[in-house]
Design an enzyme around this catalytic site. Structure first.
Site, short mmCIF file in Angstrom:
data_model
loop_
_atom_site.label_atom_id
_atom_site.label_comp_id
_atom_site.label_asym_id
_atom_site.label_seq_id
_atom_site.Cartn_x
_atom_site.Cartn_y
_atom_site.Cartn_z
N SER A 135 2.79 2.59 -3.53
CA SER A 135 1.53 3.28 -3.25
C SER A 135 1.32 4.40 -4.28
CB SER A 135 1.53 3.79 -1.81
OG SER A 135 0.25 4.19 -1.42
N ASP A 290 -5.20 -5.48 1.21
CA ASP A 290 -4.98 -4.10 0.74
C ASP A 290 -6.13 -3.72 -0.18
OD1 ASP A 290 -4.01 -1.69 -0.22
OD2 ASP A 290 -2.31 -2.55 -1.29
N HIS A 320 -1.13 -3.03 3.02
CA HIS A 320 -0.59 -1.80 2.42
C HIS A 320 0.45 -1.18 3.36
CE1 HIS A 320 -0.94 1.21 -0.74
NE2 HIS A 320 -0.58 2.06 0.19
#
Length: 345
Positions: A135, A290, A320
């Site tokens: 991320s 995502d 995600h």
């Protein structure tokens, strides 16, 4: 709700939630808390004997620079150390808002340089150092790799591993943003809201940025060759994507407020070709569900266009955060996360 009634802020709540319950002692690893150039790190070294030097992995955790910690990523780093027989350094960079952006990048860069210079003290081959993150940790990984391309005084990075990274602030209307805008845990508006909080920017500009009013025409033309739905393969556009027909109106006021988002530390996809062409071999993991999927796809294309070897893992059922959740077991350990971990190893 907790924020509205004055009990705790969203950031502190998320920090506590992510830290969770630490795992039990691990008899297969030596673990030690250290500081590299005043940056807190935790090092994980496999106990099994080895004849030569090991590879070294620096791990930059996710959390938008606002939350996440060494403790939160304890399971992830132990897993990589054990399964790949590597020395793993988990970097506890300082968080915003207490430590304003770009402190997080500076801490990760400082820790990486320190480790590259002292790798042999930890039984690590300096030519086999990998940086890795998920991320916003993937953003930091990409930014650190770019910052090191011109360093003659250090060994070259062996590789970079980007796990569903955030890489650009130019287009919040890419197919993945449209298709997954309401998919937990990273909703489209939340992605931008947290990014602006990280930069300590007023959230009142959100609507305008989502519509693309923050980009001057000259930059629009420049970035178009790197950030465009045209570069997303057709199979990723079949599910509920509508190409934009309107031309966004430019607002100088909004641009002035969000200018830092175009910095390559925040948006590594916007780095010049001269930097991209010198990057190390790369592993990119993307998830179908995502909003950040297309950031990874666009970066993959840019790297490959410059002859950089890319290993790409796409989790068709992934969302995600799935890799982070995979090691907690029980109901939250989805099959996609497990598969992602195995591919990274």
């Amino acid at each position: 709700f907790l924020e509205k009634v004055g009990i705790t802020s969203e950031v502190y709540f998320l920090r506590t939630a992510m830290d969770g319950i630490p795992p039990l002692k691990d008899q297969h690893l030596f673990m030690k808390n250290l500081t590299f150039e005043k940056v807190k790190v935790r090092i994980y070294q496999p106990k099994i004997a080895t004849t030569g030097q090991r590879r070294g992995i620096l791990y930059f955790h996710g959390g938008v620079g606002l939350f996440g910690s060494i403790r939160a990523y304890e399971r992830t780093c132990r897993y990589f150390a054990r399964k790949s027989n590597s020395v793993v350094v988990s970097v506890g960079y300082r968080l915003a808002p207490e430590h304003p952006y770009p402190t997080q990048f500076e801490d990760c860069l400082a820790a990486t340089i320190h480790f590259m210079r002292t790798a042999q003290d930890y039984g690590v081959d300096p030519s086999r150092i990998i940086i890795c993150g998920d991320s916003s940790g993937g953003t930091l990984t990409a930014a650190v790799a770019q910052a090191l391309v011109n360093r003659r005084d250090l060994p070259k990075l062996r590789a970079q591993i980007l796990i569903y990274p955030y890489l650009q602030c130019v287009d919040f209307n890419l197919p993945s943003y449209q298709q997954n805008e309401g998919v937990p845990i990273l909703l489209k508006e939340r992605t931008l809201a947290l990014g602006l909080k990280y930069l300590n920017t007023d959230l009142s500009v959100m609507e305008a940025v989502l519509k693309g009013y923050h980009i001057p025409e000259d930059l629009q033309l420049k970035y178009q060759k790197w950030v465009s739905p045209d570069y997303i393969p057709h199979e990723f556009k079949t599910r509920g994507y509508k190409p934009s027909t309107t031309h966004p109106l430019f607002s100088k006021e909004v641009y002035t407020l969000v200018k830092p988002t175009f910095d390559t530390v925040f948006s590594p996809l916007l780095a010049e070709d001269s930097v991209i062409t010198r990057l190390p071999e790369t592993f990119i993991l993307t998830c179908e569900f995502d909003v950040l999927r297309d950031d990874g796809l666009l970066y993959k294309k840019r790297l490959e266009d410059h002859g950089i070897k890319v290993t790409w893992c796409h989790l068709q059922e992934g969302f995600h955060g799935t890799v982070f959740l995979a090691l907690f077991g029980g109901l939250i350990a989805f099959q996609s996360g497990r598969k992602g971990l195995e591919k990274i190893v």
